[in-house]
Design a protein around this motif. Structure first.
Motif, PDB file in Angstrom:
ATOM      1  N   LYS A 191     -50.017   4.099 -26.672  1.00 58.60           N
ATOM      2  CA  LYS A 191     -50.707   2.928 -26.145  1.00 58.60           C
ATOM      3  C   LYS A 191     -50.920   1.928 -27.280  1.00 58.60           C
ATOM      4  N   LYS A 192     -50.602   0.682 -27.003  1.00 56.96           N
ATOM      5  CA  LYS A 192     -50.727  -0.351 -28.031  1.00 56.96           C
ATOM      6  C   LYS A 192     -52.151  -0.889 -28.028  1.00 56.96           C
ATOM      7  N   HIS A 220     -43.181   9.678 -29.717  1.00 54.87           N
ATOM      8  CA  HIS A 220     -42.533   8.492 -30.272  1.00 54.87           C
ATOM      9  C   HIS A 220     -43.511   7.314 -30.252  1.00 54.87           C
ATOM     10  N   LYS A 221     -43.391   6.439 -31.266  1.00 50.03           N
ATOM     11  CA  LYS A 221     -44.320   5.311 -31.412  1.00 50.03           C
ATOM     12  C   LYS A 221     -44.303   4.388 -30.196  1.00 50.03           C
ATOM     13  N   SER A 222     -43.134   4.211 -29.593  1.00 49.56           N
ATOM     14  CA  SER A 222     -43.030   3.282 -28.467  1.00 49.56           C
ATOM     15  C   SER A 222     -43.774   3.794 -27.229  1.00 49.56           C
ATOM     16  N   LEU A 223     -44.050   5.093 -27.173  1.00 50.45           N
ATOM     17  CA  LEU A 223     -44.747   5.662 -26.028  1.00 50.45           C
ATOM     18  C   LEU A 223     -46.257   5.633 -26.182  1.00 50.45           C
TER      19      LEU A 223
END
Length: 139
Positions: free
Chosen positions: A130-131, A125-128
């Motif tokens: 690393k930004k 998932h995108k939220s998991l």
């Protein structure tokens, strides 16, 4: 003329002489006539068993069903073969079938079954993730 009537030749009943067994046509299966690999006769038998009693199944229904099954099988096997080739393996395993079916949108809609030994489709998932902003610190 000798005692036997007829128009010459070597006796026997009618027909041309010397053309015995070669003139008889070999029986040809319905699968061969339709140009299919799947068994049309067996599918026709299964269709007849599946419908209510006193109902009939047309001959072309079995040919059509066999053609559809053959097409879908070829499609899945081609995609699974490509998945196996990508993983540098020569044998198609249940994992490759799973990757092929779930990777194709239309086949995924059609085949909603669980494939034994197929595993899961890799997804994070995108939220998991690393930004990263893309900015670098300058010294």
């Amino acid at each position: 003329m000798s005692g036997k009537g007829g128009k010459g030749g070597k006796g026997g009943k009618g027909g041309k002489g010397g053309k015995g067994a070669t003139s008889k046509k070999q029986p040809q299966s319905r699968s061969a006539r339709a140009g299919l690999q799947f068994p049309v006769g067996r599918i026709h038998r299964f269709l007849k068993q599946g419908v209510a009693s006193q109902q009939r199944v047309g001959a072309t229904a079995a040919v059509y069903t066999a053609a559809i099954l053959e097409y879908l099988t070829a499609e899945v096997l081609e995609l699974a073969g490509n998945a196996a080739k990508d993983l540098k393996v020569k044998r198609v395993a249940p994992r490759h079938l799973q990757l092929a079916i779930r990777g194709d949108e239309e086949l995924d809609k059609l085949i909603k079954a669980t494939i034994a030994g197929g595993g899961v489709i890799p997804y994070i998932h995108k939220s998991l993730l690393k930004k990263t902003t893309g900015k670098k610190k300058k010294n």
